[in-house]
Each structure stands twice: as C-alpha cells, then as structure tokens.
Design a protein around this motif. Structure first.
Motif, mmCIF file in Angstrom:
data_model
loop_
_atom_site.group_PDB
_atom_site.id
_atom_site.type_symbol
_atom_site.label_atom_id
_atom_site.label_comp_id
_atom_site.label_asym_id
_atom_site.label_seq_id
_atom_site.Cartn_x
_atom_site.Cartn_y
_atom_site.Cartn_z
ATOM 1 N N VAL A 160 40.105 32.895 33.635
ATOM 2 C CA VAL A 160 39.308 34.108 33.540
ATOM 3 C C VAL A 160 40.060 35.216 34.273
ATOM 4 O O VAL A 160 40.350 35.082 35.465
ATOM 5 N N ILE A 161 40.382 36.280 33.562
ATOM 6 C CA ILE A 161 41.150 37.366 34.161
ATOM 7 C C ILE A 161 40.349 37.987 35.308
ATOM 8 O O ILE A 161 39.214 38.399 35.139
ATOM 9 N N GLY A 162 40.965 38.024 36.457
ATOM 10 C CA GLY A 162 40.343 38.599 37.642
ATOM 11 C C GLY A 162 39.869 37.568 38.646
ATOM 12 O O GLY A 162 39.645 37.898 39.804
ATOM 13 N N ALA A 163 39.722 36.318 38.225
ATOM 14 C CA ALA A 163 39.221 35.288 39.145
ATOM 15 C C ALA A 163 40.200 35.038 40.292
ATOM 16 O O ALA A 163 39.816 35.037 41.460
ATOM 17 N N SER A 164 41.458 34.826 39.968
ATOM 18 C CA SER A 164 42.459 34.592 41.019
ATOM 19 C C SER A 164 42.739 35.859 41.808
ATOM 20 O O SER A 164 42.944 35.806 43.023
ATOM 21 N N SER A 165 42.753 37.003 41.135
ATOM 22 C CA SER A 165 42.977 38.269 41.839
ATOM 23 C C SER A 165 41.896 38.489 42.881
ATOM 24 O O SER A 165 42.185 38.810 44.038
ATOM 25 N N PHE A 166 40.668 38.312 42.467
ATOM 26 C CA PHE A 166 39.528 38.466 43.368
ATOM 27 C C PHE A 166 39.637 37.504 44.542
ATOM 28 O O PHE A 166 39.498 37.887 45.701
ATOM 29 N N SER A 167 39.916 36.246 44.255
ATOM 30 C CA SER A 167 39.942 35.242 45.317
ATOM 31 C C SER A 167 41.129 35.438 46.262
ATOM 32 O O SER A 167 41.000 35.237 47.468
ATOM 33 N N LEU A 168 42.290 35.845 45.747
ATOM 34 C CA LEU A 168 43.433 36.051 46.638
ATOM 35 C C LEU A 168 43.248 37.274 47.533
ATOM 36 O O LEU A 168 43.717 37.286 48.675
ATOM 37 N N ILE A 169 42.555 38.286 47.060
ATOM 38 C CA ILE A 169 42.253 39.432 47.915
ATOM 39 C C ILE A 169 41.292 39.020 49.025
ATOM 40 O O ILE A 169 41.462 39.395 50.190
ATOM 41 N N ILE A 170 40.294 38.206 48.687
ATOM 42 C CA ILE A 170 39.364 37.686 49.697
ATOM 43 C C ILE A 170 40.114 36.825 50.712
ATOM 44 O O ILE A 170 39.890 36.931 51.925
ATOM 45 N N VAL A 171 41.017 35.972 50.227
ATOM 46 C CA VAL A 171 41.824 35.128 51.113
ATOM 47 C C VAL A 171 42.672 35.997 52.030
ATOM 48 O O VAL A 171 42.753 35.738 53.238
ATOM 49 N N TYR A 172 43.301 37.030 51.489
ATOM 50 C CA TYR A 172 44.120 37.926 52.319
ATOM 51 C C TYR A 172 43.279 38.532 53.442
ATOM 52 O O TYR A 172 43.698 38.538 54.595
ATOM 53 N N MET A 173 42.120 39.047 53.089
ATOM 54 C CA MET A 173 41.276 39.683 54.105
ATOM 55 C C MET A 173 40.794 38.670 55.143
ATOM 56 O O MET A 173 40.777 38.971 56.340
ATOM 57 N N ALA A 174 40.434 37.467 54.705
ATOM 58 C CA ALA A 174 39.964 36.444 55.642
ATOM 59 C C ALA A 174 41.080 36.015 56.596
ATOM 60 O O ALA A 174 40.867 35.916 57.813
ATOM 61 N N VAL A 175 42.262 35.772 56.058
ATOM 62 C CA VAL A 175 43.382 35.362 56.907
ATOM 63 C C VAL A 175 43.770 36.491 57.857
ATOM 64 O O VAL A 175 44.082 36.253 59.019
ATOM 65 N N ARG A 176 43.729 37.714 57.376
ATOM 66 C CA ARG A 176 44.045 38.862 58.237
ATOM 67 C C ARG A 176 43.076 38.948 59.410
ATOM 68 O O ARG A 176 43.478 39.200 60.542
ATOM 69 N N LEU A 177 41.786 38.730 59.156
ATOM 70 C CA LEU A 177 40.795 38.741 60.232
ATOM 71 C C LEU A 177 41.020 37.594 61.215
ATOM 72 O O LEU A 177 40.938 37.781 62.426
ATOM 73 N N ILE A 178 41.298 36.417 60.693
ATOM 74 C CA ILE A 178 41.518 35.251 61.550
ATOM 75 C C ILE A 178 42.817 35.392 62.339
ATOM 76 O O ILE A 178 42.910 34.957 63.492
ATOM 77 N N ALA A 179 43.837 36.027 61.724
ATOM 78 C CA ALA A 179 45.132 36.178 62.390
ATOM 79 C C ALA A 179 45.056 37.048 63.635
ATOM 80 O O ALA A 179 45.953 36.992 64.483
ATOM 81 N N SER A 180 43.996 37.833 63.769
ATOM 82 C CA SER A 180 43.859 38.619 64.996
ATOM 83 C C SER A 180 43.437 37.735 66.176
ATOM 84 O O SER A 180 43.592 38.128 67.322
ATOM 85 N N LYS A 181 42.934 36.546 65.895
ATOM 86 C CA LYS A 181 42.509 35.616 66.951
ATOM 87 C C LYS A 181 43.405 34.385 67.056
ATOM 88 O O LYS A 181 43.540 33.796 68.112
ATOM 89 N N VAL A 182 43.988 33.956 65.931
ATOM 90 C CA VAL A 182 44.779 32.728 65.874
ATOM 91 C C VAL A 182 46.216 33.090 65.510
ATOM 92 O O VAL A 182 46.450 33.871 64.586
ATOM 93 N N HIS A 183 47.164 32.509 66.221
ATOM 94 C CA HIS A 183 48.572 32.713 65.901
ATOM 95 C C HIS A 183 49.033 31.550 65.038
ATOM 96 O O HIS A 183 48.977 30.401 65.461
ATOM 97 N N PHE A 184 49.483 31.855 63.839
ATOM 98 C CA PHE A 184 49.952 30.828 62.921
ATOM 99 C C PHE A 184 51.433 30.573 63.159
ATOM 100 O O PHE A 184 52.272 30.829 62.309
ATOM 101 N N SER A 185 51.738 30.040 64.342
ATOM 102 C CA SER A 185 53.131 29.848 64.719
ATOM 103 C C SER A 185 53.547 28.379 64.732
ATOM 104 O O SER A 185 54.735 28.094 64.784
#
Length: 162
Positions: free
Chosen positions: A65-90
């Motif tokens: 379905v066009i837009g399903a992966s786009s929508f989900s990857l944008i949500i993933v980006y925002m979620a990881v960005r928020l978590i990255a302010s607290k957790v260091h993925f090192s």
C-alpha cells in the motif's frame, strides 16, 4: 546531504534484490537500519525526507500500500530521535535492541495500515522474524554505514576545521 548519495542507491539495490530474489525470505530491513542510523546520529529535516523517500521506495518495489512504509519510517525516525536524546546508541547491544524495537514499531504500524484496508498479515511470520533479523544484523550494517559516510565526508569536517 552527501549521505543521500550513499544511502539511496544502497537501499534501491537492496530493495530490488529483496522484492525479486528473496521475496519469501525474512531479511533484515536495511531501509529501517538506515533511518535508525540517521535518527540517532543527528537531528535534521534530511532524516525525515530520507525516511519518506526510503519508505516510498519500499512501497513501490514491494507492491504494498503506497504510503504505509513512508508513514511508518517517519514515525520510526521521530521515535528514535526522541529516544536518542536519552539513550546513546553506542554499543552493539543498544544498536541491536534499538533497531529490533524500531523494526517492531514499523511492522506494527504497517500492519495497522494494511488491516485498515482489509489485508491481514501474520505477525509472527513476518513482523517478528524481520525484527529479529534486523536487530541481529543492525550492528554490522551500522558499522558499514559509518565507514561509508566517513569515506564521503571531507577531512576538514572530520577534524572540526571549516
């Protein structure tokens, strides 16, 4: 911006193989790993645009379905960005766990979109196996992406001199 030169062809090649030769094999989600890598490294509009483009490429090449992966990857980006302010993925464990959790989030989001249009997918058969393979392979892919980015980054920017 130079990262687009690396990430887009790499993702396109991966998606071409995934949708043709390895269509029935649960493979790691390389576009998701690229988005995960971009999200925890730095905040920028480029990351959101990259997430959208990679998701759109995934939708087009997989026949979803066009837009399903786009929508989900944008949500993933925002979620990881928020978590990255607290957790260091090192560490290897945080990268593997973070990528697996991001793949699970993407799978759940796509599952919800597909279910809303009347398409049902197997959670364990597709979402969970892809999350496990993505988490297991994420540290190696992230190391590869880091090396590729370092190849295209000018030496002046590496040393902090402009």
């Amino acid at each position: 911006m130079k990262e687009f030169i690396i990430f887009l062809p790499l993702a396109a090649l991966y998606l071409a193989f995934k949708s043709t030769l390895f269509a029935s094999v649960p493979m790691p989600d390389l576009p998701l790993i690229i988005v995960f890598y971009s999200a925890y490294r730095k905040t920028s509009i480029e990351g959101v645009i990259l997430a959208f483009i990679l998701g759109y490429m995934d939708d087009v090449m997989s026949g979803g379905v066009i837009g399903a992966s786009s929508f989900s990857l944008i949500i993933v980006y925002m979620a990881v960005r928020l978590i990255a302010s607290k957790v260091h993925f090192s560490t290897v464990a945080t990268r593997a766990g973070g990528a697996a959790a991001a793949a699970l989030l993407k799978g759940i989001m796509i599952g919800m979109v597909l279910r809303s249009v009347g398409i049902h997918i197997s959670f364990i058969g597709s979402v969970l196996l892809i999350a496990i393979t993505t988490g297991a392979s994420a540290p190696a892919f992230i190391t590869l992406l880091t090396r590729l980015v370092n190849l295209v980054t000018p030496a002046a920017f590496k040393d902090g001199a402009h």
